[in-house]
Design a protein around this motif. Structure first.
Motif, short mmCIF file in Angstrom:
data_model
loop_
_atom_site.label_atom_id
_atom_site.label_comp_id
_atom_site.label_asym_id
_atom_site.label_seq_id
_atom_site.Cartn_x
_atom_site.Cartn_y
_atom_site.Cartn_z
N TRP A 190 27.72 13.73 16.56
CA TRP A 190 27.85 14.44 17.53
C TRP A 190 28.63 13.27 18.54
N HIS A 203 32.17 13.00 19.41
CA HIS A 203 32.52 12.83 21.77
C HIS A 203 33.37 11.84 22.36
N ALA A 212 35.50 21.26 19.23
CA ALA A 212 34.23 20.39 19.57
C ALA A 212 33.27 21.29 20.05
N ASN A 213 33.76 21.84 21.65
CA ASN A 213 32.80 21.71 22.36
C ASN A 213 32.02 23.34 22.30
N TRP A 224 28.95 22.52 20.19
CA TRP A 224 28.85 21.69 21.08
C TRP A 224 27.12 22.47 21.86
N TYR A 262 23.83 22.74 21.87
CA TYR A 262 23.47 21.17 22.58
C TYR A 262 23.01 21.27 24.19
#
Length: 146
Positions: A72, A76, A111-112, A115, A118
């Motif tokens: 990841w 990013h 993607a976020n 995410w 996390y």
């Protein structure tokens, strides 16, 4: 209306001076460019943090989209660099940067979203920033409308 606001300058002079600014001619594109640079740098920093030290982020168990934190991080990092460069290209007046910016902001939102377990607050802020980027790039006038 522009000629009234400019005092004794004619409408043609106002239009020609607006074109000679930084080459993009729209406040929305400036807004999108600034947000892309800011969001890209934030994404880049999240990637560096994930690559440098895996225990910075708390991992959750049984998450459907469970991936390696280092993977990841690289994702990013690369997205952050590309988004930042596309934001800089907006200031150069590149038309391709608008199309690429919308696509990259959409991918960054996805993607976020993945995410969120996390870094929840960081991911939600970046999702909002990318939403504003898409909105600003889509509502800015095209070069033929200026």
């Amino acid at each position: 209306m522009a000629s009234h606001a400019s005092g004794n300058r004619s409408g043609a002079a106002v239009r020609s001076s607006a074109r000679t600014g930084i080459g993009i001619g729209s406040g929305w594109l400036v807004f999108a460019g600034v947000l892309m640079i800011f969001g890209g740098l934030m994404t880049l920093l999240a990637g560096i943090a994930a690559i440098a030290k895996d225990d910075v982020f708390v991992t959750t168990r049984n998450y459907v989209y469970e991936f390696d934190i280092t993977g990841w991080g690289w994702l990013h990092l690369i997205m952050g660099v590309v988004i930042t460069l596309a934001g800089v290209a907006l200031f150069q007046g590149a038309t391709w940067a608008r199309v690429v910016g919308v696509g990259l902001a959409g991918l960054a939102m996805l993607a976020n979203f993945l995410w969120i377990p996390y870094a929840p607050l960081w991911a939600v802020v970046l999702i909002a920033i990318n939403g504003f980027v898409i909105w600003a790039l889509c509502t800015a006038p095209s070069p033929s409308e200026r």
